[in-house]
Design an enzyme around this catalytic site. Structure first.
Site, mmCIF file in Angstrom:
data_model
loop_
_atom_site.group_PDB
_atom_site.id
_atom_site.type_symbol
_atom_site.label_atom_id
_atom_site.label_comp_id
_atom_site.label_asym_id
_atom_site.label_seq_id
_atom_site.Cartn_x
_atom_site.Cartn_y
_atom_site.Cartn_z
ATOM 1 N N TYR A 65 86.672 -57.287 44.667
ATOM 2 C CA TYR A 65 86.550 -56.061 45.455
ATOM 3 C C TYR A 65 87.444 -56.038 46.689
ATOM 4 C CZ TYR A 65 83.222 -53.080 43.174
ATOM 5 O OH TYR A 65 82.646 -52.209 42.294
ATOM 6 N N ASP A 102 86.706 -43.609 45.569
ATOM 7 C CA ASP A 102 87.839 -43.864 46.466
ATOM 8 C C ASP A 102 87.908 -42.966 47.698
ATOM 9 O OD1 ASP A 102 88.802 -41.405 45.401
ATOM 10 O OD2 ASP A 102 89.855 -42.477 43.801
ATOM 11 N N HIS A 117 78.910 -42.234 41.278
ATOM 12 C CA HIS A 117 78.961 -43.700 41.224
ATOM 13 C C HIS A 117 79.026 -44.325 42.620
ATOM 14 C CE1 HIS A 117 80.562 -43.723 36.790
ATOM 15 N NE2 HIS A 117 79.289 -43.438 36.880
ATOM 16 N N CYS A 152 72.191 -60.793 59.695
ATOM 17 C CA CYS A 152 71.407 -61.837 59.011
ATOM 18 C C CYS A 152 72.260 -62.800 58.180
ATOM 19 C CB CYS A 152 70.331 -61.205 58.132
ATOM 20 S SG CYS A 152 70.950 -60.498 56.601
HETATM 21 ZN ZN ZN Z 1 71.584 -58.302 56.946
#
Ligand code: ZN
Length: 256
Positions: A65, A102, A117, A152
């Site tokens: 990606y 896109d 999508h 996190c």
């Molecule tokens: Zn997080």
């Protein structure tokens, strides 16, 4: 000749809803996923594009990606995107339903865009649920192979629909609603092979609307279409805009 027929259909069969697939973006240099030379011919979708793969190894998925997001971000809207935005501005197009992630319709100026999508606009944290805009994800990617959540530490997931992942119900409901209400569904750059877009022409036809297709190569609905133009969207659609400029859309004959 056929461009003139398309112009007549768009003017006379309002409202017109446009359905776009990868073919509308290939002219912006974005490769098609499913073609023989497409991305999924080189990257196994089960290894790089599925929800299971992401849960198993998100960093590996981002190795696919990261360059893709960079490419999509650098791509520019092409004459097809610009023409569709102009048709909306002129009152001839009600909405664009797209498979593409896109953001090029939005960047071209289209306002009513339904991204079935998802898109690269945001990425979400599977750990804490925080959502980050593309600009922030790009900052994180500038210094790491995969973007970790600043809160996190979990690896963020792009808010695009992965294989094995459900489509967002509100989005797909909106796409069906638009297709059912369309006097004309104009398909651009899609072979209509992938759910959910492959189901949308049936909604339009079933409700009494018509189907027009602008696509290079055959589609699964060629025999159901009122008109089919085998050509490049970036060449056909600007001609449509040129002919429709100065004309008025016909009012729908019944309240769809
Ligand atoms: Zn997080």
């Amino acid at each position: 000749m056929s461009v003139t027929e398309l112009v007549d259909l768009i003017r006379d069969r309002q409202p017109c809803v446009v359905l776009t697939g990868a073919g509308v973006s290939t002219e912006s240099g974005i490769p098609d996923f499913r073609s023989p030379t497409g991305l999924w011919a080189r990257f196994d979708p089960l290894e790089y594009g599925s929800l299971d793969a992401f849960r198993r190894d998100p960093v590996k998925v981002w190795s696919f990606y990261k360059p893709r997001v960079a490419m999509l971000t650098e791509a520019e809207p092409n004459p097809a995107h610009l023409a569709l935005a102009e048709l909306e501005r002129l009152g001839f197009v009600k909405a664009v339903v797209t498979q593409n992630i896109d953001l090029l319709h939005e960047r071209a100026g289209s306002r009513e865009v339904v991204e079935v999508h998802g898109s690269i606009r945001t990425s979400s944290c599977p750990g804490c649920g925080e959502r980050y805009p593309l600009a922030r994800v790009l900052e994180l990617l500038a210094v790491a192979d995969a973007p970790a959540c600043p809160s996190c530490g979990a690896i963020l997931k792009p808010d695009v629909v992965f294989f094995g992942e459900l489509l967002a119900p509100a989005v797909i409901d909106r796409a069906y609603e638009l297709a059912r209400g369309a006097g004309l569904l104009l398909v651009v750059g899609s072979a209509l092979e992938v759910y959910p877009v492959a189901a949308l022409p049936l909604e339009t036809i079933g409700a009494g609307g018509e189907l027009a297709i602008v696509n290079r190569g055959p589609t699964g609905f060629d025999d159901r279409a009122s008109l089919r133009i085998d050509g490049a969207a970036g060449e056909v659609l600007p001609q449509v805009v040129a002919e429709l400029r100065g004309q008025e859309p016909e009012q729908p004959q019944d309240a769809r």
